[in-house]
Scaffold this active site. Sequence first.
Site, mmCIF file in Angstrom:
data_model
loop_
_atom_site.group_PDB
_atom_site.id
_atom_site.type_symbol
_atom_site.label_atom_id
_atom_site.label_comp_id
_atom_site.label_asym_id
_atom_site.label_seq_id
_atom_site.Cartn_x
_atom_site.Cartn_y
_atom_site.Cartn_z
ATOM 1 N N THR A 194 -2.191 2.363 6.440
ATOM 2 C CA THR A 194 -1.678 1.133 5.829
ATOM 3 C C THR A 194 -1.607 0.074 6.915
ATOM 4 O O THR A 194 -1.353 0.393 8.072
ATOM 5 C CB THR A 194 -0.288 1.376 5.206
ATOM 6 O OG1 THR A 194 0.318 0.115 4.913
ATOM 7 C CG2 THR A 194 0.630 2.141 6.139
ATOM 8 N N GLY A 195 -1.843 -1.173 6.537
ATOM 9 C CA GLY A 195 -1.768 -2.238 7.543
ATOM 10 C C GLY A 195 -2.818 -3.298 7.323
ATOM 11 O O GLY A 195 -3.259 -3.513 6.193
ATOM 12 N N HIS A 196 -3.221 -3.952 8.398
ATOM 13 C CA HIS A 196 -4.226 -5.013 8.304
ATOM 14 C C HIS A 196 -5.569 -4.410 7.893
ATOM 15 O O HIS A 196 -6.243 -3.752 8.681
ATOM 16 C CB HIS A 196 -4.384 -5.724 9.647
ATOM 17 C CG HIS A 196 -3.191 -6.539 10.032
ATOM 18 N ND1 HIS A 196 -2.606 -6.451 11.280
ATOM 19 C CD2 HIS A 196 -2.465 -7.443 9.344
ATOM 20 C CE1 HIS A 196 -1.569 -7.290 11.333
ATOM 21 N NE2 HIS A 196 -1.466 -7.897 10.176
ATOM 22 N N GLY A 197 -5.971 -4.647 6.651
ATOM 23 C CA GLY A 197 -7.131 -3.971 6.092
ATOM 24 C C GLY A 197 -8.413 -4.174 6.861
ATOM 25 O O GLY A 197 -9.153 -3.224 7.136
ATOM 26 N N ARG A 255 -12.355 -9.445 -2.927
ATOM 27 C CA ARG A 255 -12.142 -8.876 -1.586
ATOM 28 C C ARG A 255 -11.612 -7.438 -1.707
ATOM 29 O O ARG A 255 -10.696 -7.165 -2.467
ATOM 30 C CB ARG A 255 -11.153 -9.733 -0.802
ATOM 31 C CG ARG A 255 -10.777 -9.173 0.581
ATOM 32 C CD ARG A 255 -9.506 -8.366 0.519
ATOM 33 N NE ARG A 255 -9.024 -7.989 1.846
ATOM 34 C CZ ARG A 255 -8.027 -7.135 2.045
ATOM 35 N NH1 ARG A 255 -7.417 -6.568 1.036
ATOM 36 N NH2 ARG A 255 -7.647 -6.824 3.274
ATOM 37 N N VAL A 256 -12.219 -6.533 -0.964
ATOM 38 C CA VAL A 256 -11.764 -5.148 -0.933
ATOM 39 C C VAL A 256 -11.407 -4.812 0.500
ATOM 40 O O VAL A 256 -12.163 -5.116 1.428
ATOM 41 C CB VAL A 256 -12.859 -4.189 -1.463
ATOM 42 C CG1 VAL A 256 -12.455 -2.744 -1.255
ATOM 43 C CG2 VAL A 256 -13.125 -4.457 -2.942
ATOM 44 N N THR A 304 0.829 -1.201 0.000
ATOM 45 C CA THR A 304 0.000 0.000 0.000
ATOM 46 C C THR A 304 0.866 1.255 0.000
ATOM 47 O O THR A 304 1.940 1.266 0.591
ATOM 48 C CB THR A 304 -0.909 0.015 1.236
ATOM 49 O OG1 THR A 304 -1.716 -1.146 1.208
ATOM 50 C CG2 THR A 304 -1.793 1.255 1.259
ATOM 51 N N ASP A 326 -9.356 -1.907 3.336
ATOM 52 C CA ASP A 326 -9.664 -0.601 3.919
ATOM 53 C C ASP A 326 -9.386 0.565 2.970
ATOM 54 O O ASP A 326 -9.996 1.630 3.092
ATOM 55 C CB ASP A 326 -8.837 -0.381 5.181
ATOM 56 C CG ASP A 326 -7.354 -0.317 4.849
ATOM 57 O OD1 ASP A 326 -6.793 -1.352 4.456
ATOM 58 O OD2 ASP A 326 -6.752 0.775 4.959
#
Lengths: 140, 173
Positions: free
Chosen positions: A52-55, A29-30, A1, A32
């Site tokens: 940014t990170g775990h969506g 799959r979408v 990201t 964050d």
Amino acid sequence: TVGCVVVDREGHTSCATSTGGITAKMPGRVGDTPIVGAGGFADDQVGAVSTTGHGEAIMKACLARHITSVMGTGESVKSSIQNGLAHMESRIKGFGGAIAVSCKGEVGTHFSTPRMTWAYIQAGKLHYGIHPNQHVTEDL
Amino acid sequence: VEPVVVVHGGAWAVPEELWDESLQGVKAAARRGYGVLTAGGSSVDAAEASVVCLEDNPVFDAGTGSVLTFDEQVEMDAIIIDGTTMEAGAVGAIRNVLNPVKVARLVMEKTDHIMLVGDGANKFAAAHGVQEVDPEVLITSLARQTLAKYKKYTSTVYHLFNKTEKPETSGHE
């Protein structure tokens, strides 16, 4: 990201975030990134954030909106990001990072993952880093 | 206000072999956006320019260099927000475009909607002159290797532990 936040001379803010997602994700799959208040948020009355990170965790925590809400109370930008990431970790066990700028030009970057590349330019200086607590400054 | 452009290249366990390229990439993106801003561009112009620079750099998981779905496809998401009006535009699971953030901006400026996804996003992009590219253009050897490693590793784990559910994905945005 990847992401960017900006404030111009008049205090106008913007944010943008873009991603290819996660390796081996389920088709369709979408995460964050394209969700207002999760992958990004901007309001000239407060500032702008890109995350940014775990969506899935970022969506549950509405991380970008959380950070701007804390910024709106007068907390420093960096402290607001730390607050948001700590909330996400404690409530959802999610990790990530964010960059933010206030409408007054105050900058913050922070992450709870092992590393995050970031850089910014302000007042003739280029700032950047990748490791926790690393902050290198160069004259442009 | 002292203008500023801030960029990031993703929060994760960036491996050592990517440290230098990643840092060079974010520094270049910050310069790109700041250049747009000092040349009279708006904050939205600057944010878009910086993200385009990052999308075009294969070291980052966005645009060219995006990771692969389980079906070995590239599906990308992007958003852009104007803090002055709080207008926003976004795309989800868009394929075969070099710069999803440019399509997100078109959604913001040319529609009454916030987000378009999948085929709808691609059709909208094409209708507004965004050229589709060969999917191979977006896929790097690293993305292929990472997916191959994932599939090999997870199939081994599932064999060893006799799991029957679909494996969880790895990494994150």
